[in-house]
Design an enzyme around this catalytic site. Structure first.
Site, PDB file in Angstrom:
ATOM      1  N   HIS A   1     -13.126  11.068  10.887  1.00 28.77           N
ATOM      2  CA  HIS A   1     -13.498  10.280   9.708  1.00 28.77           C
ATOM      3  C   HIS A   1     -13.622   8.783  10.021  1.00 28.77           C
ATOM      4  O   HIS A   1     -14.573   8.113   9.597  1.00 28.77           O
ATOM      5  CB  HIS A   1     -12.457  10.511   8.620  1.00 28.77           C
ATOM      6  CG  HIS A   1     -12.670   9.690   7.400  1.00 28.77           C
ATOM      7  ND1 HIS A   1     -13.724   9.896   6.547  1.00 28.77           N
ATOM      8  CD2 HIS A   1     -11.975   8.637   6.894  1.00 28.77           C
ATOM      9  CE1 HIS A   1     -13.663   9.015   5.559  1.00 28.77           C
ATOM     10  NE2 HIS A   1     -12.615   8.241   5.752  1.00 28.77           N
TER      11      HIS A   1
ATOM     12  N   SER B   1      -6.411  11.549  17.149  1.00 30.29           N
ATOM     13  CA  SER B   1      -5.017  11.869  16.799  1.00 30.29           C
ATOM     14  C   SER B   1      -4.307  12.491  17.991  1.00 30.29           C
ATOM     15  O   SER B   1      -3.414  13.319  17.819  1.00 30.29           O
ATOM     16  CB  SER B   1      -4.996  12.856  15.623  1.00 30.29           C
ATOM     17  OG  SER B   1      -5.731  12.341  14.551  1.00 30.29           O
TER      18      SER B   1
ATOM     19  N   ASN C   1     -16.066  13.426  22.299  1.00 31.68           N
ATOM     20  CA  ASN C   1     -15.099  13.991  21.366  1.00 31.68           C
ATOM     21  C   ASN C   1     -14.648  15.342  21.904  1.00 31.68           C
ATOM     22  O   ASN C   1     -15.398  16.025  22.593  1.00 31.68           O
ATOM     23  CB  ASN C   1     -15.706  14.169  19.971  1.00 31.68           C
ATOM     24  CG  ASN C   1     -14.643  14.457  18.925  1.00 31.68           C
ATOM     25  OD1 ASN C   1     -13.671  13.707  18.809  1.00 31.68           O
ATOM     26  ND2 ASN C   1     -14.792  15.530  18.187  1.00 31.68           N
TER      27      ASN C   1
ATOM     28  N   GLY D   1      -4.274  -1.414  18.273  1.00 31.01           N
ATOM     29  CA  GLY D   1      -4.355  -1.580  16.818  1.00 31.01           C
ATOM     30  C   GLY D   1      -3.461  -0.564  16.131  1.00 31.01           C
ATOM     31  O   GLY D   1      -3.813   0.607  16.008  1.00 31.01           O
TER      32      GLY D   1
ATOM     33  N   LYS E   1       0.882  -1.183   0.000  1.00 31.84           N
ATOM     34  CA  LYS E   1       0.000   0.000   0.000  1.00 31.84           C
ATOM     35  C   LYS E   1       0.904   1.212   0.000  1.00 31.84           C
ATOM     36  O   LYS E   1       1.813   1.303   0.832  1.00 31.84           O
ATOM     37  CB  LYS E   1      -0.925   0.026   1.216  1.00 31.84           C
ATOM     38  CG  LYS E   1      -1.795   1.311   1.213  1.00 31.84           C
ATOM     39  CD  LYS E   1      -2.902   1.271   2.230  1.00 31.84           C
ATOM     40  CE  LYS E   1      -2.492   1.862   3.548  1.00 31.84           C
ATOM     41  NZ  LYS E   1      -3.672   2.178   4.404  1.00 31.84           N
TER      42      LYS E   1
HETATM   43  P1  NAD Z   1      -9.720  12.846  11.763  1.00 32.52           P
HETATM   44  O1  NAD Z   1      -8.735  13.933  11.545  1.00 32.52           O
HETATM   45  O2  NAD Z   1     -10.909  12.736  10.877  1.00 32.52           O
HETATM   46  O3  NAD Z   1     -10.271  12.921  13.278  1.00 32.52           O
HETATM   47  C1  NAD Z   1      -9.357  13.140  14.346  1.00 32.52           C
HETATM   48  C2  NAD Z   1     -10.051  12.864  15.668  1.00 32.52           C
HETATM   49  O4  NAD Z   1      -9.077  13.013  16.708  1.00 32.52           O
HETATM   50  C3  NAD Z   1     -11.184  13.821  15.986  1.00 32.52           C
HETATM   51  O5  NAD Z   1     -12.153  13.129  16.751  1.00 32.52           O
HETATM   52  C4  NAD Z   1     -10.477  14.872  16.869  1.00 32.52           C
HETATM   53  O6  NAD Z   1     -11.388  15.533  17.732  1.00 32.52           O
HETATM   54  C5  NAD Z   1      -9.551  13.979  17.641  1.00 32.52           C
HETATM   55  N1  NAD Z   1      -8.396  14.689  18.201  1.00 32.52           N
HETATM   56  C6  NAD Z   1      -7.380  15.258  17.501  1.00 32.52           C
HETATM   57  N2  NAD Z   1      -6.476  15.761  18.351  1.00 32.52           N
HETATM   58  C7  NAD Z   1      -6.924  15.508  19.603  1.00 32.52           C
HETATM   59  C8  NAD Z   1      -6.442  15.781  20.902  1.00 32.52           C
HETATM   60  N3  NAD Z   1      -5.305  16.414  21.077  1.00 32.52           N
HETATM   61  N4  NAD Z   1      -7.178  15.365  21.952  1.00 32.52           N
HETATM   62  C9  NAD Z   1      -8.347  14.708  21.769  1.00 32.52           C
HETATM   63  N5  NAD Z   1      -8.851  14.407  20.561  1.00 32.52           N
HETATM   64  C10 NAD Z   1      -8.154  14.816  19.505  1.00 32.52           C
HETATM   65  O7  NAD Z   1      -8.859  11.497  11.763  1.00 32.52           O
HETATM   66  P2  NAD Z   1      -9.351  10.011  11.467  1.00 32.52           P
HETATM   67  O8  NAD Z   1      -9.210   9.722  10.034  1.00 32.52           O
HETATM   68  O9  NAD Z   1     -10.645   9.752  12.138  1.00 32.52           O
HETATM   69  O10 NAD Z   1      -8.190   9.187  12.199  1.00 32.52           O
HETATM   70  C11 NAD Z   1      -8.051   9.246  13.602  1.00 32.52           C
HETATM   71  C12 NAD Z   1      -6.705   8.695  13.985  1.00 32.52           C
HETATM   72  O11 NAD Z   1      -6.625   7.316  13.641  1.00 32.52           O
HETATM   73  C13 NAD Z   1      -5.530   9.372  13.272  1.00 32.52           C
HETATM   74  O12 NAD Z   1      -4.575   9.728  14.255  1.00 32.52           O
HETATM   75  C14 NAD Z   1      -4.972   8.317  12.349  1.00 32.52           C
HETATM   76  O13 NAD Z   1      -3.588   8.421  12.176  1.00 32.52           O
HETATM   77  C15 NAD Z   1      -5.352   7.058  13.094  1.00 32.52           C
HETATM   78  N6  NAD Z   1      -5.493   5.877  12.222  1.00 32.52           N
HETATM   79  C16 NAD Z   1      -5.023   4.704  12.692  1.00 32.52           C
HETATM   80  C17 NAD Z   1      -5.141   3.560  11.918  1.00 32.52           C
HETATM   81  C18 NAD Z   1      -4.654   2.236  12.439  1.00 32.52           C
HETATM   82  O14 NAD Z   1      -4.614   1.269  11.682  1.00 32.52           O
HETATM   83  N7  NAD Z   1      -4.331   2.135  13.701  1.00 32.52           N
HETATM   84  C19 NAD Z   1      -5.724   3.642  10.650  1.00 32.52           C
HETATM   85  C20 NAD Z   1      -6.242   4.840  10.208  1.00 32.52           C
HETATM   86  C21 NAD Z   1      -6.126   5.968  11.018  1.00 32.52           C
END
Ligand code: NAD
Length: 321
Positions: A137, A199, A159, A292, A67
């Site tokens: 997202h 995040s 949130n 995860g 990927k």
């Molecule tokens: P997004 O940007 O759409 O949403 C981010 C979320 O994090 C929101 O709910 C926001 O309010 C919250 N947030 C950000 N900073 C914060 C803080 N300091 N304190 C509290 N909440 C906070 O992102 P997304 O696409 O929903 O992804 C969320 C996270 O998941 C990302 O960090 C991404 O890297 C991670 N992710 C992990 C995997 C995995 O396989 N583990 C896969 C995809 C995404």
């Protein structure tokens, strides 16, 4: 070779197929049949982008590929998602390119499937209340996939910006579950299963919030320095993960390991539970954590499943290459 365009993925893939693909590849990883290769992730010095590769080979499923993609922060201004990825699958017998598959929706589905696999294998069978921390997202995908694993009666959500919880409220309504926006102390006191998907770089859910018997799927921490839950929670929990090497270096467990609360040897691959090589949850009162971190083999597994479905449905496009 075949092309499965991003726009076709939604009609071809669902939570059930993603779940099966991810559960199978976690099992193969724990059995030593599937290997993730070192991840490359670099700031390219252009468009403020982070670009990289996640690749691997699943000898059990005969899935070889990569990927590729990353994060382009300026995309939202152009009306396209900031996260962009594509999956390339290769024929493991010849090395020839077999398919190019859109990776954006698949990333959300495979991440949610990983949390769902952990809920199936680690949450208490009588879990009734699902707690969601984060409303970005990924969160709606997480909620949909998690809700399939137990007879949940209601969903609680938190949130940082409460107005964004409307995303979870709508998703819960779509799947027929009541939703309530709550503070973290109530979420921790009432939820049987908690998925965190933010995040954050500092703990949100604290040890005092979490009661005995809870299962946590910590899905947001995939980078050095990120953290969603207080390390002490992992210190009193049984900790499971997709890939131990990632968990202890860039996953949620990085902090508990650094603080000496959890030893690397105590972090168990979830695949061992799937393979009945580890009991998983040992008692109703035990706290279980799934860290995860996200591995390339998950992406390859769902891409291979979507390719099979795309060919069968006549949607995948064949081109000479
Ligand atoms: P997004 O940007 O759409 O949403 C981010 C979320 O994090 C929101 O709910 C926001 O309010 C919250 N947030 C950000 N900073 C914060 C803080 N300091 N304190 C509290 N909440 C906070 O992102 P997304 O696409 O929903 O992804 C969320 C996270 O998941 C990302 O960090 C991404 O890297 C991670 N992710 C992990 C995997 C995995 O396989 N583990 C896969 C995809 C995404």
């Amino acid at each position: 070779m075949w092309i499965v365009p991003e726009a076709a993925i939604g009609d071809l893939m669902d939570e059930g197929a993603a779940f099966d693909a991810v559960e199978a590849v976690f099992a193969a990883m724990a059995a030593g049949e599937a290997v993730n290769f070192p991840v490359v992730r670099e700031a390219i010095g252009h468009a403020e982008a982070l670009y990289g590769f996640k690749s691997g080979f699943d000898r059990a499923g005969l899935t070889l590929g990569v990927k590729s993609g990353g994060y382009w922060p300026g995309n939202a201004g152009q009306g396209i998602p900031n996260h962009q990825s594509s999956v390339f699958l290769f024929d493991p017998d010849t090395g020839r390119l077999k398919a190019v598959v859109g990776g954006n929706l698949l990333t959300a589905l495979r991440t949610a499937a990983a949390a769902a696999v952990s809920i199936k294998h680690l949450a208490r069978a009588d879990a009734k209340v699902l707690g969601m921390v984060g409303a970005g997202h990924q969160s709606a995908f997480q909620l949909r996939a998690a809700a399939r694993q137990r007879d949940f009666e209601r969903v609680l959500g938190w949130n940082r910006s409460p107005e964004k919880l409307v995303r979870l409220e709508e998703t819960a309504r779509e799947i027929g579950l009541p939703f309530e926006a709550v503070e973290l102390d109530r979420l921790g006191a009432e939820a049987d299963v908690i998925a965190t998907i933010t995040s954050s770089f500092a703990p949100i859910l604290m040890d005092a919030h979490v009661r005995e018997g809870t299962h946590l799927a910590c899905m947001g921490t995939d980078t050095v320095g990120k953290q969603e839950v207080e390390a002490a929670i992992l210190g009193r929990a049984a900790v499971f993960t997709d890939e131990v090497a990632q968990s202890v270096t860039l996953g949620e467990a990085q902090h508990a390991v650094a603080e000496g609360l959890v030893a690397e040897a105590e972090v168990m691959p979830i695949g061992r539970v799937i393979n009945a090589d580890h009991p998983g949850r040992r008692s109703a009162g035990e706290i279980t954590v799934f860290d995860g971190t996200g591995v390339g083999l998950q992406d390859l597994a769902v891409a291979a499943a979507v390719l099979e479905r795309g060919i069968a449905a006549g949607i995948a496009v064949e081109v000479d290459f």
